[in-house]
Design an enzyme around this catalytic site. Structure first.
Site, short mmCIF file in Angstrom:
data_model
loop_
_atom_site.label_atom_id
_atom_site.label_comp_id
_atom_site.label_asym_id
_atom_site.label_seq_id
_atom_site.Cartn_x
_atom_site.Cartn_y
_atom_site.Cartn_z
N THR A 122 0.81 -1.21 0.00
CA THR A 122 0.00 0.00 0.00
C THR A 122 0.85 1.26 0.00
OG1 THR A 122 -1.65 1.22 1.31
CG2 THR A 122 -0.10 -0.14 2.53
N ASP A 123 0.25 2.35 -0.43
CA ASP A 123 0.92 3.64 -0.35
C ASP A 123 0.97 4.16 1.08
OD1 ASP A 123 -1.86 4.08 -0.28
OD2 ASP A 123 -1.69 6.03 -1.24
N LYS A 147 2.40 -3.16 7.24
CA LYS A 147 2.52 -3.35 5.78
C LYS A 147 3.97 -3.20 5.34
CE LYS A 147 -0.39 -4.05 3.21
NZ LYS A 147 -0.90 -5.32 2.69
N TRP A 149 -6.09 2.70 -2.88
CA TRP A 149 -7.52 2.91 -3.03
C TRP A 149 -8.14 2.03 -4.12
CZ3 TRP A 149 -8.85 8.80 -2.52
CH2 TRP A 149 -8.22 9.34 -1.41
N TYR A 191 -1.12 -0.08 11.25
CA TYR A 191 -1.44 -0.72 9.97
C TYR A 191 -0.30 -0.50 8.97
CZ TYR A 191 -3.53 -1.64 5.43
OH TYR A 191 -3.75 -2.11 4.16
#
Length: 185
Positions: free
Chosen positions: A68-69, A96, A117, A92
């Site tokens: 994820t970004d 990651k 997203w 979170y």
């Protein structure tokens, strides 16, 4: 090693971690905000990918790990580049990033794909689908976060990019895959 027992154990581990991560999906937003959830998030997002990576190494299989970004702090004011310094905010995002590190430590031939997203455009549980559903099923005001900017990524486009990577047409090990443009929410 490609010992059948080791490969079988690795495959079972991969299946169990996948099931565990699927069970976590509906609770993801709550888990992101609750610091006590760090143990659960670390197991799902850091230990789990490490187990999967080890199973892939044992089986001689490749691995494309989705991330994820959120591994970035979110204050750049522009799209992040692959070599920008990470700076995860919260449990979170930290979990990651730890998952990315576990995968890359297992093999220099594995890929980490950061995306953002992800939406399906259908009746799913992603942000776009939920907002579309709420717009047609409720008269109440819907309260959502309104301090984020990102690049929504259509799931079909993400899959196409992952297939390009799997076919060997893209080099890594860390890649960013997102649709063009940015929106706020």
């Amino acid at each position: 090693s490609t010992d059948r027992v080791e490969v079988a154990i690795g495959i079972v581990a991969v299946q169990k971690v996948g099931q565990f991560q699927t069970l976590l999906q509906p609770q993801r937003q709550c888990l992101r905000r609750d610091p006590r959830a760090g143990v659960v998030l670390h197991a799902a997002n850091a230990v789990g990918p490490g187990v999967i990576a080890a199973a892939c190494v044992a089986a001689g299989a490749g691995l494309i790990h989705l991330s994820t970004d959120y591994v970035f702090p979110g204050d750049a004011g522009r799209p992040y580049e692959i070599d920008d310094p990470t700076g995860p905010l919260g449990v979170y995002a930290e979990s990651k990033l730890a998952g990315e590190q576990a995968v890359l430590a297992a093999s220099c031939d594995f890929y980490v794909v950061r995306t953002s997203w992800v939406y399906t455009g259908a009746d799913g549980s992603d942000f776009v689908a939920v907002m579309r559903r709420l717009a047609t099923t409720t008269d109440r005001v819907v309260e959502v976060v309104d301090d984020q900017t990102g690049s929504p990524t259509y799931a079909g486009d993400l899959v196409a990019a992952l297939l390009e990577i799997a076919d060997g047409n893209v080099r890594g090990p860390v890649l960013h895959v997102a649709n063009a443009g940015a929106v706020s929410r």
